[in-house]
Design a protein around this motif. Structure first.
Motif, PDB file in Angstrom:
ATOM      1  N   GLU A 296      -9.933 -30.763 -10.325  1.00 46.66           N
ATOM      2  CA  GLU A 296      -9.096 -31.944 -10.647  1.00 46.66           C
ATOM      3  C   GLU A 296      -8.000 -32.046  -9.600  1.00 46.66           C
ATOM      4  N   PHE A 297      -7.932 -33.164  -8.897  1.00 44.80           N
ATOM      5  CA  PHE A 297      -6.845 -33.327  -7.923  1.00 44.80           C
ATOM      6  C   PHE A 297      -5.824 -34.320  -8.448  1.00 44.80           C
ATOM      7  N   HIS A 298      -4.533 -34.024  -8.218  1.00 40.07           N
ATOM      8  CA  HIS A 298      -3.465 -34.940  -8.623  1.00 40.07           C
ATOM      9  C   HIS A 298      -2.537 -35.169  -7.452  1.00 40.07           C
ATOM     10  N   LEU A 299      -2.059 -36.431  -7.381  1.00 39.25           N
ATOM     11  CA  LEU A 299      -1.047 -36.765  -6.396  1.00 39.25           C
ATOM     12  C   LEU A 299       0.283 -36.534  -7.102  1.00 39.25           C
ATOM     13  N   GLY A 300       1.099 -35.647  -6.582  1.00 38.04           N
ATOM     14  CA  GLY A 300       2.340 -35.427  -7.308  1.00 38.04           C
ATOM     15  C   GLY A 300       3.279 -34.441  -6.635  1.00 38.04           C
ATOM     16  N   ASP A 301       4.556 -34.595  -6.973  1.00 33.03           N
ATOM     17  CA  ASP A 301       5.606 -33.717  -6.466  1.00 33.03           C
ATOM     18  C   ASP A 301       5.901 -32.699  -7.562  1.00 33.03           C
ATOM     19  N   ILE A 302       5.875 -31.424  -7.223  1.00 29.49           N
ATOM     20  CA  ILE A 302       6.052 -30.426  -8.291  1.00 29.49           C
ATOM     21  C   ILE A 302       7.404 -30.540  -8.985  1.00 29.49           C
ATOM     22  N   PHE A 303       8.363 -31.179  -8.317  1.00 28.28           N
ATOM     23  CA  PHE A 303       9.680 -31.272  -8.960  1.00 28.28           C
ATOM     24  C   PHE A 303       9.729 -32.353 -10.036  1.00 28.28           C
ATOM     25  N   THR A 304       8.908 -33.371  -9.848  1.00 25.84           N
ATOM     26  CA  THR A 304       8.966 -34.454 -10.826  1.00 25.84           C
ATOM     27  C   THR A 304       7.824 -34.380 -11.837  1.00 25.84           C
ATOM     28  N   GLU A 305       6.761 -33.664 -11.473  1.00 29.80           N
ATOM     29  CA  GLU A 305       5.602 -33.558 -12.371  1.00 29.80           C
ATOM     30  C   GLU A 305       5.930 -32.708 -13.591  1.00 29.80           C
ATOM     31  N   THR A 306       5.447 -33.145 -14.738  1.00 28.19           N
ATOM     32  CA  THR A 306       5.554 -32.284 -15.915  1.00 28.19           C
ATOM     33  C   THR A 306       4.188 -31.647 -16.111  1.00 28.19           C
ATOM     34  N   ILE A 307       4.120 -30.367 -15.871  1.00 31.01           N
ATOM     35  CA  ILE A 307       2.846 -29.671 -16.095  1.00 31.01           C
ATOM     36  C   ILE A 307       3.054 -28.808 -17.341  1.00 31.01           C
ATOM     37  N   GLU A 308       2.358 -29.166 -18.429  1.00 30.17           N
ATOM     38  CA  GLU A 308       2.576 -28.498 -19.716  1.00 30.17           C
ATOM     39  C   GLU A 308       1.807 -27.185 -19.802  1.00 30.17           C
ATOM     40  N   GLU A 309       0.606 -27.241 -19.225  1.00 30.92           N
ATOM     41  CA  GLU A 309      -0.346 -26.162 -19.414  1.00 30.92           C
ATOM     42  C   GLU A 309      -0.035 -24.950 -18.538  1.00 30.92           C
ATOM     43  N   GLN A 310      -0.392 -23.761 -19.022  1.00 27.45           N
ATOM     44  CA  GLN A 310      -0.279 -22.566 -18.167  1.00 27.45           C
ATOM     45  C   GLN A 310      -1.634 -22.288 -17.520  1.00 27.45           C
ATOM     46  N   PHE A 311      -1.604 -21.641 -16.355  1.00 20.06           N
ATOM     47  CA  PHE A 311      -2.845 -21.289 -15.645  1.00 20.06           C
ATOM     48  C   PHE A 311      -2.855 -19.785 -15.391  1.00 20.06           C
ATOM     49  N   ASP A 312      -4.065 -19.193 -15.384  1.00 25.95           N
ATOM     50  CA  ASP A 312      -4.135 -17.744 -15.124  1.00 25.95           C
ATOM     51  C   ASP A 312      -3.530 -17.433 -13.756  1.00 25.95           C
ATOM     52  N   ILE A 313      -3.903 -18.239 -12.771  1.00 27.15           N
ATOM     53  CA  ILE A 313      -3.417 -17.996 -11.400  1.00 27.15           C
ATOM     54  C   ILE A 313      -2.777 -19.274 -10.865  1.00 27.15           C
ATOM     55  N   VAL A 314      -1.593 -19.118 -10.268  1.00 30.77           N
ATOM     56  CA  VAL A 314      -0.950 -20.268  -9.605  1.00 30.77           C
ATOM     57  C   VAL A 314      -0.814 -19.945  -8.121  1.00 30.77           C
ATOM     58  N   LEU A 315      -1.281 -20.854  -7.267  1.00 26.08           N
ATOM     59  CA  LEU A 315      -1.151 -20.664  -5.820  1.00 26.08           C
ATOM     60  C   LEU A 315      -0.016 -21.529  -5.294  1.00 26.08           C
ATOM     61  N   PHE A 316       0.748 -20.940  -4.407  1.00 25.55           N
ATOM     62  CA  PHE A 316       1.866 -21.651  -3.800  1.00 25.55           C
ATOM     63  C   PHE A 316       1.874 -21.207  -2.332  1.00 25.55           C
ATOM     64  N   LEU A 317       0.940 -21.771  -1.572  1.00 28.09           N
ATOM     65  CA  LEU A 317       0.668 -21.243  -0.236  1.00 28.09           C
ATOM     66  C   LEU A 317       1.252 -22.152   0.839  1.00 28.09           C
ATOM     67  N   ASN A 318       2.165 -21.586   1.589  1.00 29.64           N
ATOM     68  CA  ASN A 318       2.761 -22.281   2.739  1.00 29.64           C
ATOM     69  C   ASN A 318       3.429 -23.600   2.367  1.00 29.64           C
ATOM     70  N   VAL A 319       4.068 -23.616   1.231  1.00 25.15           N
ATOM     71  CA  VAL A 319       4.760 -24.824   0.767  1.00 25.15           C
ATOM     72  C   VAL A 319       6.267 -24.579   0.696  1.00 25.15           C
ATOM     73  N   ILE A 320       6.650 -23.351   0.361  1.00 21.02           N
ATOM     74  CA  ILE A 320       8.056 -23.070   0.018  1.00 21.02           C
ATOM     75  C   ILE A 320       9.041 -23.497   1.115  1.00 21.02           C
ATOM     76  N   HIS A 321       8.649 -23.361   2.389  1.00 23.07           N
ATOM     77  CA  HIS A 321       9.570 -23.684   3.478  1.00 23.07           C
ATOM     78  C   HIS A 321       9.666 -25.178   3.752  1.00 23.07           C
ATOM     79  N   HIS A 322       8.993 -25.984   2.901  1.00 23.57           N
ATOM     80  CA  HIS A 322       9.123 -27.436   3.036  1.00 23.57           C
ATOM     81  C   HIS A 322      10.006 -28.012   1.923  1.00 23.57           C
ATOM     82  N   LEU A 323      10.499 -27.158   1.048  1.00 27.71           N
ATOM     83  CA  LEU A 323      11.151 -27.680  -0.154  1.00 27.71           C
ATOM     84  C   LEU A 323      12.671 -27.666  -0.062  1.00 27.71           C
ATOM     85  N   PRO A 324      13.314 -28.745  -0.527  1.00 32.45           N
ATOM     86  CA  PRO A 324      14.780 -28.752  -0.532  1.00 32.45           C
ATOM     87  C   PRO A 324      15.352 -27.789  -1.581  1.00 32.45           C
ATOM     88  N   GLU A 325      14.581 -27.563  -2.658  1.00 33.58           N
ATOM     89  CA  GLU A 325      15.062 -26.687  -3.743  1.00 33.58           C
ATOM     90  C   GLU A 325      14.040 -25.579  -4.025  1.00 33.58           C
TER      91      GLU A 325
END
Ligand SMILES: C[S@@+](CC[C@H](N)C(=O)[O-])C[C@H]1O[C@@H](n2cnc3c(N)ncnc32)[C@H](O)[C@@H]1O
Length: 420
Positions: A296-325
């Protein structure tokens, strides 16, 4: 030689999940072999060199049968099929025993595509042992890894050569479905193996790749096509175990969805990818359709998206240095991860961040240090040392039980595997 006592062995062979047991019980098997009802079946790995055989015996033979042979077989394993090392079947003890048996041998080779094998493996629960009645748990992880990385065409071709070399007549049977059509020749066999389960024609995929630019990640497509972009397979092999069977996975900043597709291939049952950029999101959706994937692909900003569900694994690869917060992103994702949060990030050693400190020394990396990027054009913001990540996730709040830091295959980057 006295031929009276010579038994007949019917070798029913194919890789794991090619459908050997089901075929053995089918009408088509009787038709091809003319064997009587209740012909005993022996599992190949239990075969003894001096085994007393019935006049007629079925041998259930897995062409990729033994875990311990993995190392010896490694030559024929490569994800892109580029390795051409010959495979020495002589190294399989049960095969050498079978060849020495006082018996005539005939064979049926069950031919299947990789897609079909993987689909069956993912659904499978049990493995046949000794007789076909006893059951034990099927080692899915091992087989998903073996089948997704084996050079299947080479394996089948070499197996046919091996049978010919030993004077064993064989019938090729298409075991994609239970109609078990006989395959006339080896080039037809290769077509079955290479069969692609896509609704797109070769010409259509070629045309899409010409018309649209899919930069960023190299993603494999049917018929040997792939998108131009970085090969992220080293990171995949660093972060994923052999199987993700039944796991759910969320990939934040997934770009064209490379890790999502790979997670699905490894058996993940639910895979969701988010990206901020419309072009990448649309690219990911086209690739998903071509591959016939369920990601499932979604267009979205993690800061504004409400993600209710938990996932076994969350990937956050090479994104952190692009974020203001970045710190609040880390916190948010920590709560979404049930088992693991995996972060790939540039460290202070990355050239773009070195000017953060006037006289740069590698030992800065030892400190819980947050630097700034000089590159504003690519919307880069902050950079973290591993110690800084650890402080944020473990000391400020006890968000994880432990964090393992690994070297990333990308220069001057690290991978944090954060365990709940
Ligand atoms: C450097 S790429 C990394 C892509 C991929 N994770 C990988 O490692 O191959 C960063 C991606 O994160 C996305 N991104 C940046 N900020 C984001 C945000 N706030 N929410 C979702 N995605 C974001 C970008 O659009 C981009 O595709």
């Amino acid at each position: 030689m006295d031929n009276k006592n010579i038994s007949l062995i019917w070798l029913i062979c194919g890789p794991s999940s090619a459908g050997k047991s089901t075929f053995i019980q089918s009408k088509k098997c009787k038709e091809i072999t003319s064997l009587p009802e209740n012909t005993p079946t022996i599992m190949a790995h239990t075969f003894q060199p001096n085994q007393v055989l019935n006049p007629e015996t079925i041998l259930h033979y897995n062409m990729l049968q033994s875990e311990t042979l993995w190392e010896k077989m490694i030559g024929i394993f490569s994800r892109n099929g580029s390795k051409k090392t010959e495979f020495d079947f002589e190294k399989i003890p049960s095969w050498t025993s079978i060849k020495r048996a006082r018996a005539d041998i005939k064979a049926v080779v069950l031919v299947c595509s990789r897609d079909t094998l993987l689909k069956r493996i993912k659904k499978r629960k049990f493995v046949e042992v000794k007789g076909l009645n006893k059951q034990k748990l099927y080692p899915k992880a091992k087989w998903i890894k073996m089948i997704s990385s084996v050079n299947l065409e080479l394996l089948y071709r070499q197996w046919c050569e091996e049978l010919k070399l030993n004077g064993i007549p064989f019938t090729l049977v298409n075991s994609e479905t239970d109609t078990y059509k006989v395959i006339e020749n080896e080039s037809e066999m290769l077509n079955v193996i290479k069969q692609e389960k896509t609704k797109y024609s070769k010409a259509k995929i070629k045309e899409i790749l010409k018309r649209k630019v899919f930069e960023y990640q190299r993603i494999e497509l049917p018929y040997g096509f792939y998108t131009k972009g970085a090969d992220r397979s080293d990171t995949r092999d660093t972060i994923f175990p052999d199987s993700l069977d039944g796991k759910s996975l969320l990939d934040i900043g997934c770009a064209l969805g490379y890790m999502c597709f790979e997670a699905e291939k490894l058996g993940a049952k639910k895979v969701v990818g988010y990206d901020l950029k419309k072009k990448r999101f649309e690219g990911a959706k086209i690739l998903k359709d071509i591959k016939g994937s369920d990601v499932e692909f979604h267009l979205g900003d993690i800061f504004t998206e409400t993600i209710e569900e938990q996932f076994d694994i969350v990937l956050f690869l090479n994104v952190i240095h692009h974020l203001p917060e970045p710190v609040s992103a880390l916190r948010k994702l920590s709560h979404l991860a049930r088992e693991k949060l995996i972060i790939e990030f540039p460290t202070i050693n990355d050239i773009k961040f070195k000017k953060t400190v006037s006289s740069f020394e590698r030992s800065w990396d030892e400190f819980p240090f947050i630097g700034v990027s000089e590159i504003n054009t690519a919307k880069q913001t902050f950079v973290f040392t591993p110690k800084a990540i650890e402080r944020i996730l473990m000391n400020h709040d006890k968000l994880f039980r432990k964090i393992d830091f690994l070297d990333s295959p990308m220069d001057d980057r690290k991978i944090a595997i954060c365990h709940k």
